[in-house]
Design a protein around this motif. Structure first.
Motif, PDB file in Angstrom:
ATOM      1  N   PHE A   1      -7.714   2.576  -0.381  1.00  0.00           N
ATOM      2  CA  PHE A   1      -7.886   1.338  -0.897  1.00  0.00           C
ATOM      3  C   PHE A   1      -8.694   0.423   0.482  1.00  0.00           C
ATOM      4  CE2 PHE A   1      -3.207   3.465  -1.270  1.00  0.00           C
ATOM      5  CZ  PHE A   1      -3.278   2.581  -1.739  1.00  0.00           C
ATOM      6  N   LEU A   2      -9.062  -1.059  -0.148  1.00  0.00           N
ATOM      7  CA  LEU A   2      -9.976  -1.362   0.252  1.00  0.00           C
ATOM      8  C   LEU A   2      -9.636  -2.684   0.681  1.00  0.00           C
ATOM      9  CD1 LEU A   2     -13.505  -1.598   1.181  1.00  0.00           C
ATOM     10  CD2 LEU A   2     -13.680  -2.649  -1.559  1.00  0.00           C
ATOM     11  N   THR A   3      -9.134  -3.424   1.822  1.00  0.00           N
ATOM     12  CA  THR A   3      -8.989  -4.223   2.388  1.00  0.00           C
ATOM     13  C   THR A   3      -9.308  -5.301   2.755  1.00  0.00           C
ATOM     14  OG1 THR A   3      -8.344  -3.415   4.225  1.00  0.00           O
ATOM     15  CG2 THR A   3      -6.189  -2.027   2.528  1.00  0.00           C
ATOM     16  N   HIS A   4      -8.738  -6.545   3.032  1.00  0.00           N
ATOM     17  CA  HIS A   4      -9.588  -7.335   3.919  1.00  0.00           C
ATOM     18  C   HIS A   4     -10.336  -7.797   3.155  1.00  0.00           C
ATOM     19  CE1 HIS A   4      -6.406  -5.632   6.280  1.00  0.00           C
ATOM     20  NE2 HIS A   4      -6.242  -6.642   7.271  1.00  0.00           N
ATOM     21  N   TRP A   5     -10.684  -8.512   2.499  1.00  0.00           N
ATOM     22  CA  TRP A   5     -11.999  -9.756   1.403  1.00  0.00           C
ATOM     23  C   TRP A   5     -12.015 -10.463   2.412  1.00  0.00           C
ATOM     24  CZ3 TRP A   5     -13.795  -7.914  -3.423  1.00  0.00           C
ATOM     25  CH2 TRP A   5     -13.497  -6.361  -4.083  1.00  0.00           C
ATOM     26  N   PRO A   6     -13.284 -10.709   2.347  1.00  0.00           N
ATOM     27  CA  PRO A   6     -13.666 -12.276   3.037  1.00  0.00           C
ATOM     28  C   PRO A   6     -13.567 -13.179   2.407  1.00  0.00           C
ATOM     29  CG  PRO A   6     -15.612 -10.735   2.208  1.00  0.00           C
ATOM     30  CD  PRO A   6     -14.820 -10.142   1.686  1.00  0.00           C
ATOM     31  N   ALA A   7     -12.566 -14.723   3.223  1.00  0.00           N
ATOM     32  CA  ALA A   7     -12.083 -15.394   2.803  1.00  0.00           C
ATOM     33  C   ALA A   7     -12.884 -16.108   1.376  1.00  0.00           C
ATOM     34  CB  ALA A   7     -12.034 -16.416   3.493  1.00  0.00           C
TER      35      ALA A   7
ATOM     36  N   LEU B   1      -4.196  13.327  -4.482  1.00  0.00           N
ATOM     37  CA  LEU B   1      -3.910  12.489  -3.862  1.00  0.00           C
ATOM     38  C   LEU B   1      -2.765  12.507  -2.509  1.00  0.00           C
ATOM     39  CD1 LEU B   1      -2.300  11.352  -7.538  1.00  0.00           C
ATOM     40  CD2 LEU B   1      -3.843  10.197  -6.511  1.00  0.00           C
ATOM     41  N   ARG B   2      -3.124  13.432  -1.988  1.00  0.00           N
ATOM     42  CA  ARG B   2      -2.165  13.920  -0.567  1.00  0.00           C
ATOM     43  C   ARG B   2      -2.565  12.942  -0.095  1.00  0.00           C
ATOM     44  NH1 ARG B   2      -1.666  20.312  -2.126  1.00  0.00           N
ATOM     45  NH2 ARG B   2      -4.377  19.545  -3.065  1.00  0.00           N
ATOM     46  N   THR B   3      -3.570  12.809   0.864  1.00  0.00           N
ATOM     47  CA  THR B   3      -4.410  11.700   1.195  1.00  0.00           C
ATOM     48  C   THR B   3      -4.769  10.673   0.944  1.00  0.00           C
ATOM     49  OG1 THR B   3      -6.612  12.643   1.889  1.00  0.00           O
ATOM     50  CG2 THR B   3      -4.573  13.938   3.224  1.00  0.00           C
ATOM     51  N   VAL B   4      -4.929   9.713   1.495  1.00  0.00           N
ATOM     52  CA  VAL B   4      -4.976   8.504   1.057  1.00  0.00           C
ATOM     53  C   VAL B   4      -6.380   7.759   2.012  1.00  0.00           C
ATOM     54  CG1 VAL B   4      -2.982   7.818  -0.451  1.00  0.00           C
ATOM     55  CG2 VAL B   4      -3.848   6.487   1.598  1.00  0.00           C
ATOM     56  N   GLU B   5      -7.355   6.628   1.932  1.00  0.00           N
ATOM     57  CA  GLU B   5      -8.670   6.654   2.817  1.00  0.00           C
ATOM     58  C   GLU B   5      -8.497   4.657   2.685  1.00  0.00           C
ATOM     59  OE1 GLU B   5     -11.851   5.786   3.631  1.00  0.00           O
ATOM     60  OE2 GLU B   5     -12.139   6.504   1.342  1.00  0.00           O
ATOM     61  N   ARG B   6      -7.941   4.028   4.053  1.00  0.00           N
ATOM     62  CA  ARG B   6      -7.689   2.811   4.251  1.00  0.00           C
ATOM     63  C   ARG B   6      -8.651   2.411   4.763  1.00  0.00           C
ATOM     64  NH1 ARG B   6      -2.587  -0.276   5.453  1.00  0.00           N
ATOM     65  NH2 ARG B   6      -3.370  -1.691   5.635  1.00  0.00           N
ATOM     66  N   LEU B   7      -9.565   1.260   3.877  1.00  0.00           N
ATOM     67  CA  LEU B   7     -10.939   1.106   4.545  1.00  0.00           C
ATOM     68  C   LEU B   7     -11.366  -0.339   4.640  1.00  0.00           C
ATOM     69  CD1 LEU B   7     -13.488   2.201   5.659  1.00  0.00           C
ATOM     70  CD2 LEU B   7     -14.435   2.647   2.950  1.00  0.00           C
ATOM     71  N   THR B   8     -11.256  -1.566   5.032  1.00  0.00           N
ATOM     72  CA  THR B   8     -11.887  -2.912   5.121  1.00  0.00           C
ATOM     73  C   THR B   8     -13.160  -2.730   4.789  1.00  0.00           C
ATOM     74  OG1 THR B   8     -12.771  -3.075   7.372  1.00  0.00           O
ATOM     75  CG2 THR B   8     -10.393  -3.175   7.721  1.00  0.00           C
ATOM     76  N   LEU B   9     -12.884  -3.805   4.546  1.00  0.00           N
ATOM     77  CA  LEU B   9     -14.892  -4.024   3.442  1.00  0.00           C
ATOM     78  C   LEU B   9     -16.235  -4.675   4.724  1.00  0.00           C
ATOM     79  CD1 LEU B   9     -13.844  -6.590  -0.021  1.00  0.00           C
ATOM     80  CD2 LEU B   9     -15.953  -4.965   0.552  1.00  0.00           C
ATOM     81  N   ALA B  10     -15.557  -5.435   5.406  1.00  0.00           N
ATOM     82  CA  ALA B  10     -17.071  -4.736   7.293  1.00  0.00           C
ATOM     83  C   ALA B  10     -16.541  -4.117   7.061  1.00  0.00           C
ATOM     84  CB  ALA B  10     -16.176  -6.346   7.742  1.00  0.00           C
ATOM     85  N   GLU B  11     -15.790  -2.651   6.684  1.00  0.00           N
ATOM     86  CA  GLU B  11     -16.395  -1.317   7.928  1.00  0.00           C
ATOM     87  C   GLU B  11     -17.212  -0.721   6.410  1.00  0.00           C
ATOM     88  OE1 GLU B  11     -12.362  -0.069  10.661  1.00  0.00           O
ATOM     89  OE2 GLU B  11     -11.729   0.116   7.899  1.00  0.00           O
ATOM     90  N   ALA B  12     -16.286  -0.856   5.118  1.00  0.00           N
ATOM     91  CA  ALA B  12     -16.763  -0.554   4.146  1.00  0.00           C
ATOM     92  C   ALA B  12     -18.589  -0.706   4.389  1.00  0.00           C
ATOM     93  CB  ALA B  12     -16.852  -1.482   2.748  1.00  0.00           C
ATOM     94  N   PHE B  13     -19.679  -2.175   4.459  1.00  0.00           N
ATOM     95  CA  PHE B  13     -20.527  -2.856   4.375  1.00  0.00           C
ATOM     96  C   PHE B  13     -21.297  -2.389   6.071  1.00  0.00           C
ATOM     97  CE2 PHE B  13     -19.940  -5.081   1.247  1.00  0.00           C
ATOM     98  CZ  PHE B  13     -20.802  -5.769   0.149  1.00  0.00           C
ATOM     99  N   ASN B  14     -20.647  -1.454   6.710  1.00  0.00           N
ATOM    100  CA  ASN B  14     -20.868  -1.866   8.004  1.00  0.00           C
ATOM    101  C   ASN B  14     -21.484  -0.245   7.572  1.00  0.00           C
ATOM    102  OD1 ASN B  14     -22.001  -1.488  10.804  1.00  0.00           O
ATOM    103  ND2 ASN B  14     -19.969  -0.089  10.820  1.00  0.00           N
TER     104      ASN B  14
ATOM    105  N   ILE C   1       0.918  -1.455  -0.310  1.00  0.00           N
ATOM    106  CA  ILE C   1      -0.185   0.086   0.071  1.00  0.00           C
ATOM    107  C   ILE C   1       1.033   1.125   0.234  1.00  0.00           C
ATOM    108  CG2 ILE C   1      -1.405   1.431   1.412  1.00  0.00           C
ATOM    109  CD1 ILE C   1      -2.674  -1.099   1.785  1.00  0.00           C
ATOM    110  N   ALA C   2       1.799   1.005   0.593  1.00  0.00           N
ATOM    111  CA  ALA C   2       2.632   2.277   0.329  1.00  0.00           C
ATOM    112  C   ALA C   2       3.571   2.408  -0.440  1.00  0.00           C
ATOM    113  CB  ALA C   2       3.796   2.408   2.048  1.00  0.00           C
ATOM    114  N   GLU C   3       4.104   1.558  -1.274  1.00  0.00           N
ATOM    115  CA  GLU C   3       4.688   1.897  -2.233  1.00  0.00           C
ATOM    116  C   GLU C   3       3.929   1.847  -3.256  1.00  0.00           C
ATOM    117  OE1 GLU C   3       8.044  -0.242  -3.950  1.00  0.00           O
ATOM    118  OE2 GLU C   3       6.657  -1.760  -4.262  1.00  0.00           O
ATOM    119  N   THR C   4       2.298   1.438  -3.197  1.00  0.00           N
ATOM    120  CA  THR C   4       1.547   2.105  -4.248  1.00  0.00           C
ATOM    121  C   THR C   4       1.462   3.237  -4.254  1.00  0.00           C
ATOM    122  OG1 THR C   4       0.439  -0.587  -4.555  1.00  0.00           O
ATOM    123  CG2 THR C   4      -0.827   1.408  -5.659  1.00  0.00           C
TER     124      THR C   4
END
Length: 335
Positions: free
Chosen positions: A221-227, A154-167, A130-133
């Protein structure tokens, strides 16, 4: 009035400002990865097995040998499997700007033939990638970009898990309802459609109610997808309900898909067989054989690594302010 053919001087003149920006972007991309110790590689485009992705359709072709023998081949949908073979061989950090083909695709954001930027770094974590991207985006793009009417800083980015996004956007406990389509539908206030399974509903909600909020004012960055959606990513050691996978959204577009790579050959085989059965059940195809050579490479010993596939044509749209993918292609699809 009929549109001009893509070779017409006036047609090229309309695309040329976007295409010149694409050329600058291409040079900057190569410079970024070379400066970070990556080696640019080239792998075959025609392969015996293009992968087991359930919903991708590959172009078929045939190799004719000097003895007249005929071998079915497929234009790859990604250079991923070939590049992972190189990781096994000890190539180290590598990147590729590859032409790829996906049959049945076409829209303002999709083309059946396009360019994919993929890179892999042995030993990298999801945080590292994520940092390199983020560094890459800031190195090759201006601080503020606009495409298809969406302005992203682009000067700030958001990190959001899928669980957080669905909630946040669906009001549903994604992981708590995993595998239970009726429970997810109830939590989301949706009617379950005939024959709709959990995965179908998951993607329907993701596309309709989550993705429209992503990558707008800033990259997401939408992270941590369901298994169940792990694809080629390993499960998170801290929470096996999810996989170490992320997607990146900029200017409202999905720009990249990334994994901390699965290195277990037995688990990879099981996932391949499951995806293969699902693809054949959905689309009724009996196509390429299982990629035993890739599985043998994994069994030989793939190093821990993280990798990402980024749509270069979409990146060129964002860099140039284009609204359609054909504006950033030198010769859009010929009839």
């Amino acid at each position: 009035m009929a549109s001009l053919p893509v070779w017409h001087p006036d047609s090229l003149a309309a695309r040329l400002p976007f295409l010149r920006r694409r050329a600058v972007l291409l040079a900057a991309t190569r410079a970024f990865f070379t400066a970070r110790g990556y080696t640019e590689v080239e792998t075959p485009y025609a392969v015996t097995a293009p992968g087991e992705e359930v919903h991708l359709s590959a172009f078929a072709t045939t190799r004719v040998g000097t003895d007249g023998s005929r071998t079915p081949l497929w234009l790859h949908t990604s250079p991923e499997f070939a590049m992972k073979r190189l990781l096994v061989a000890g190539a180290g950090p590598i990147f590729q700007l590859a032409r790829v083909w996906r049959n049945g695709e076409g829209s303002d954001r999709h083309a059946a033939e396009f360019t994919m930027l993929e890179w892999y770094r042995p030993g990298a974590s999801m945080d590292d990638l994520i940092a390199e991207t983020t560094d890459f985006l800031r190195a090759v793009l201006p601080p503020v970009v606009t495409s298809q009417g969406v302005r992203t800083d682009l000067r700030t980015v958001e990190r959001l898990t899928l669980a957080e996004a669905f909630n946040r956007h669906v009001g549903a406990d994604l992981l708590g309802t995993a595998g239970d389509a009726a429970a997810l539908a109830t939590a989301a206030g949706e009617r379950l459609r005939d024959g709709e399974e959990w995965e179908d509903l998951f993607f329907r909600l993701l596309l309709a109610r989550v993705e429209p909020h992503l990558g707008q004012a800033r990259p997401t960055f939408l992270t941590h997808w369901p298994a169940a959606q792990a694809a080629l990513a390993r499960r998170d050691p801290a929470d096996p309900r999810v996989a170490e996978r992320f997607e990146l959204f900029v200017c409202g577009m999905e720009l990249a898909n990334a994994f901390v790579e699965l290195t277990d050959a037995a688990e990879q085989r099981a996932r391949f067989l499951e995806d293969r059965a699902r693809r054949h059940a959905l689309y009724g195809v009996n196509d390429w054989p299982l990629d035993e050579d890739f599985l043998a490479a994994m069994a030989h010993g793939m190093p821990p690594a993280a990798g990402i596939a980024l749509g270069f044509d979409r990146l060129a749209m964002i860099a140039s302010g284009a609204d359609r993918v054909d504006q950033v292609q030198w010769l859009p699809e010929l009839g």
